[in-house]
Design an enzyme around this catalytic site. Sequence first.
Site, PDB file in Angstrom:
ATOM      1  N   THR A  20       0.819  -1.213   0.000  1.00 37.08           N
ATOM      2  CA  THR A  20       0.000   0.000   0.000  1.00 37.08           C
ATOM      3  C   THR A  20       0.849   1.258   0.000  1.00 37.08           C
ATOM      4  O   THR A  20       0.445   2.291  -0.538  1.00 37.08           O
ATOM      5  CB  THR A  20      -0.935  -0.024   1.230  1.00 37.08           C
ATOM      6  OG1 THR A  20      -1.796  -1.140   1.083  1.00 37.08           O
ATOM      7  CG2 THR A  20      -1.756   1.237   1.362  1.00 37.08           C
ATOM      8  N   TYR A  34      -8.273   0.858  -3.142  1.00 34.70           N
ATOM      9  CA  TYR A  34      -7.152   1.322  -3.972  1.00 34.70           C
ATOM     10  C   TYR A  34      -6.441   0.094  -4.489  1.00 34.70           C
ATOM     11  O   TYR A  34      -6.755  -1.035  -4.108  1.00 34.70           O
ATOM     12  CB  TYR A  34      -6.173   2.166  -3.127  1.00 34.70           C
ATOM     13  CG  TYR A  34      -5.651   1.394  -1.933  1.00 34.70           C
ATOM     14  CD1 TYR A  34      -6.302   1.436  -0.701  1.00 34.70           C
ATOM     15  CD2 TYR A  34      -4.548   0.548  -2.056  1.00 34.70           C
ATOM     16  CE1 TYR A  34      -5.861   0.685   0.370  1.00 34.70           C
ATOM     17  CE2 TYR A  34      -4.103  -0.207  -0.983  1.00 34.70           C
ATOM     18  CZ  TYR A  34      -4.761  -0.130   0.224  1.00 34.70           C
ATOM     19  OH  TYR A  34      -4.326  -0.878   1.282  1.00 34.70           O
ATOM     20  N   SER A  67       1.599  -7.559  -0.449  1.00 33.77           N
ATOM     21  CA  SER A  67       2.393  -8.496   0.354  1.00 33.77           C
ATOM     22  C   SER A  67       1.677  -9.801   0.672  1.00 33.77           C
ATOM     23  O   SER A  67       2.320 -10.790   1.022  1.00 33.77           O
ATOM     24  CB  SER A  67       2.877  -7.822   1.640  1.00 33.77           C
ATOM     25  OG  SER A  67       1.837  -7.680   2.567  1.00 33.77           O
ATOM     26  N   THR A 100       1.727  -4.261   4.279  1.00 33.99           N
ATOM     27  CA  THR A 100       1.646  -4.501   5.719  1.00 33.99           C
ATOM     28  C   THR A 100       1.087  -5.883   6.079  1.00 33.99           C
ATOM     29  O   THR A 100       1.252  -6.336   7.203  1.00 33.99           O
ATOM     30  CB  THR A 100       0.779  -3.421   6.399  1.00 33.99           C
ATOM     31  OG1 THR A 100      -0.493  -3.397   5.771  1.00 33.99           O
ATOM     32  CG2 THR A 100       1.437  -2.062   6.321  1.00 33.99           C
ATOM     33  N   ASP A 101       0.435  -6.546   5.113  1.00 35.50           N
ATOM     34  CA  ASP A 101      -0.243  -7.802   5.465  1.00 35.50           C
ATOM     35  C   ASP A 101       0.717  -8.905   5.914  1.00 35.50           C
ATOM     36  O   ASP A 101       0.387  -9.688   6.808  1.00 35.50           O
ATOM     37  CB  ASP A 101      -1.102  -8.299   4.297  1.00 35.50           C
ATOM     38  CG  ASP A 101      -2.339  -7.423   4.097  1.00 35.50           C
ATOM     39  OD1 ASP A 101      -2.608  -6.566   4.954  1.00 35.50           O
ATOM     40  OD2 ASP A 101      -3.042  -7.601   3.080  1.00 35.50           O
ATOM     41  N   LYS A 173       0.725  -7.156  12.740  1.00 39.10           N
ATOM     42  CA  LYS A 173      -0.406  -6.325  12.313  1.00 39.10           C
ATOM     43  C   LYS A 173      -1.610  -6.769  13.135  1.00 39.10           C
ATOM     44  O   LYS A 173      -2.130  -7.866  12.958  1.00 39.10           O
ATOM     45  CB  LYS A 173      -0.667  -6.508  10.821  1.00 39.10           C
ATOM     46  CG  LYS A 173      -1.718  -5.556  10.274  1.00 39.10           C
ATOM     47  CD  LYS A 173      -1.843  -5.678   8.761  1.00 39.10           C
ATOM     48  CE  LYS A 173      -2.758  -4.597   8.207  1.00 39.10           C
ATOM     49  NZ  LYS A 173      -2.839  -4.661   6.724  1.00 39.10           N
ATOM     50  N   GLU A 294      -1.998 -27.942  28.453  1.00 43.62           N
ATOM     51  CA  GLU A 294      -3.095 -28.246  27.502  1.00 43.62           C
ATOM     52  C   GLU A 294      -2.908 -29.582  26.772  1.00 43.62           C
ATOM     53  O   GLU A 294      -3.855 -30.305  26.549  1.00 43.62           O
ATOM     54  CB  GLU A 294      -3.289 -27.159  26.443  1.00 43.62           C
ATOM     55  CG  GLU A 294      -3.762 -25.827  26.968  1.00 43.62           C
ATOM     56  CD  GLU A 294      -5.239 -25.801  27.302  1.00 43.62           C
ATOM     57  OE1 GLU A 294      -5.951 -26.781  27.019  1.00 43.62           O
ATOM     58  OE2 GLU A 294      -5.679 -24.788  27.877  1.00 43.62           O
TER      59      GLU A 294
HETATM   60  N1  LIG Z   1      -1.593  -1.909   3.923  1.00 39.06           N
HETATM   61  C1  LIG Z   1      -1.106  -2.803   3.057  1.00 39.06           C
HETATM   62  O1  LIG Z   1       0.032  -2.699   2.673  1.00 39.06           O
HETATM   63  C2  LIG Z   1      -2.007  -3.944   2.658  1.00 39.06           C
HETATM   64  C3  LIG Z   1      -1.710  -4.615   1.340  1.00 39.06           C
HETATM   65  N2  LIG Z   1      -2.702  -5.625   1.099  1.00 39.06           N
HETATM   66  C4  LIG Z   1      -0.356  -5.284   1.324  1.00 39.06           C
HETATM   67  O2  LIG Z   1       0.005  -5.967   2.250  1.00 39.06           O
HETATM   68  O3  LIG Z   1       0.357  -5.181   0.346  1.00 39.06           O
END
Ligand SMILES: NC(=O)C[C@H](N)C(=O)O
Length: 337
Positions: A20, A34, A67, A100-101, A173, A294
């Site tokens: 992103t 986007y 990602s 970020t994923d 995340k 457990e």
């Molecule tokens: N905020 C992001 O970067 C999400 C995006 N789907 C990625 O991981 O590339």
Amino acid sequence: KEAETQQKLANVVILATGGTIAGAGASAANSATYQAAKLGVDKLIAGVPELADLANVRGEQVMQIASESITNEDLLKLGKRVAELADSNDVDGIVITHGTDTLEETAFFLNLVEKTDKPIVVVGSMRPGTAMSADGMLNLYNAVAVASDKQSRGKGVLVTMNDEIQSGRDVSKSVNIKTEAFKSAWGPMGMVVEGKSYWFRLPAKRHTVNSEFDIKQISSLPAVDIAYGYGNVTDTAYKALAQNGAKAIIHAGTGNGSVSSRVVPALQELRKNGVQIIRSSHVNQGGFVLRNAEQPDDKNDWVVAHDLNPQKARILAMVAMTKTQDSKELQRIFWEY
Ligand SMILES: NC(=O)C[C@H](N)C(=O)O
């Protein structure tokens, strides 16, 4: 005069992978709708002219993807390029722009396999650069600030999001949509404000120069997959993953990494057939799985992931299994990293 300041500044390479932070939406109101991975690294750098005050920055496009689509081959390619750059005398720090994923997975992977004390900083954004109040510019500025700071050396792979400096091992995340998305159960290591870093803690776990793993010795990663625990679960997914070639299965368990009585026999059987079973927890923050709590791990010859979430446990299991197939060794590695 200009040449003089350039000499004093650190040399930082920005490796761009997409996400992103390189995304673009149709209008400034599109903060969530986007396309990721649209802008090239030169545009990212040109978008933050203030980077030139922090470091001599140059960019390289390693890949251009969202990602969630990163593969093990992509991880190896990125890791090997980072190692080459870290070895060169004219590089003081490395920044990786990333979606970020799966940012937490890449950051942890690099933390395990890069034999350098030079700063490596992974950064992303929650909003594309075209959106109002986009967070990528400042996150990138902070990443370059941290990567060019001598104080950042030897602290493992770092992540700069939302003004915080996080350990690449611990951070996850934990929220989506919001810009304060990245959290660690053990807290951030520091803060970056106006291009200056303020440090508060150090990681206790083995990383980078103190790691027994080296990207230069790794040419492929074994298949390790994840299956989710929930009410009414069956053993179908576990068996299918093993049939498809998984060498280890991460159990993304409920609570303490507990395993449904309907699944236990299949996992015992899979272990007898050589598949490693690694119990982790899918609780949102601060999973903590202990041996023989457990489930009788000693009897079953299973491994526990301790505080690593399932996706981080997958990364460590893959890296560890490039060296050992022994469950006791694997467990030692899970305690130490
Ligand atoms: N905020 C992001 O970067 C999400 C995006 N789907 C990625 O991981 O590339």
